[in-house]
Design a protein around this motif. Sequence first.
Motif, short mmCIF file in Angstrom:
data_model
loop_
_atom_site.label_atom_id
_atom_site.label_comp_id
_atom_site.label_asym_id
_atom_site.label_seq_id
_atom_site.Cartn_x
_atom_site.Cartn_y
_atom_site.Cartn_z
N ILE A 1 0.82 -1.14 -0.20
CA ILE A 1 -0.01 -0.09 -0.04
C ILE A 1 0.86 1.22 0.05
O ILE A 1 0.81 2.15 -0.74
N CYS A 2 1.99 1.11 0.77
CA CYS A 2 2.74 2.41 1.01
C CYS A 2 3.62 2.68 -0.59
O CYS A 2 3.77 3.78 -0.94
N LEU A 3 3.99 1.46 -0.97
CA LEU A 3 4.50 1.47 -2.24
C LEU A 3 3.63 2.11 -3.41
O LEU A 3 4.09 3.02 -4.07
N ASN A 4 2.33 1.64 -3.31
CA ASN A 4 1.53 2.43 -4.28
C ASN A 4 1.36 3.79 -4.24
O ASN A 4 1.24 4.81 -4.93
N MET A 5 1.28 4.37 -2.90
CA MET A 5 1.32 5.72 -2.35
C MET A 5 2.37 6.46 -2.74
O MET A 5 2.30 7.71 -3.30
#
Length: 285
Positions: A64-68
């Motif tokens: 999720i953080c990578l996508n953000m």
Amino acid sequence: MPEDFLADQFEENRAHLTRVAYRMLGSTAEADDAVQEAWLRLSRSESSEIDNLPGWLTTVTARICLNMLRSRATRREDEWDGHLPDPIITREGDPSDEAELADSVGLALLVVLEVLPPAERLAFVLHDLFAVPFDEIAEIVDRSPEAARQLASRARRRVRSAQVPDPDVATQRRVVDAFFRAARGGDMAALVSVLDPNVILRSDHGAEGSVEIRGAEEVAANAALFATPDRIEHPVLVNGQAGVIIEMNGEPFSVMAFTVTDGIIAAIDILADPARLGGAGPDSR
């Protein structure tokens, strides 16, 4: 798994997931959003098929953080863009903070992480800060374990530019106190003596812009701005390191984080964005 049991298991992992997300994103609000999204994905999953729930949650939160990170506006690599990460402010000497501070990451290091490409940042944070194996990191970034290892290695080379702070907070505080004494007295020689010759000062003023100053003489020449009679200094820990909240007219004016290395100040990071100071205080997390 019953939903109540699943919720309890998630809560047991929340603090860890928040630490992962904050180090990935440098934003407390975005970290909270990422952790909440991880909970939503868990609640919609076939939880009975999850063998290692903490590992599964860490992986999901990291994705999720990578996508953000990838969805953020493009930033120039190797150059600070004027935006400081959110500081974590705690009381000095509060025993309840010891566990969190034991693995806290200084603001100066987070500034360096901000300019890393998303995959490099993820590989460094997960492996170097949380000891996640490279084969697990490889699955998240969709690369081979060796490629994941190379991502972390490249990030590590860049991170070396961030000064490693002295571990003793009491020593840090003595140096910071000496900085403010010299600033209040207008003692340029004393100011320069507590500053690294290559000290860097970064100040984030939000919509009003940002300031970056390098060099002991240059930083000392601006130090009078930090210690005037109308500004009250409140000692705090900023990301586990000696810092202060500057108050004016009963309201937070700025948060100052100091990186003290070998008994002198190597970096000063100042958050002076009015829009982000509303919650500044020793209880803001």
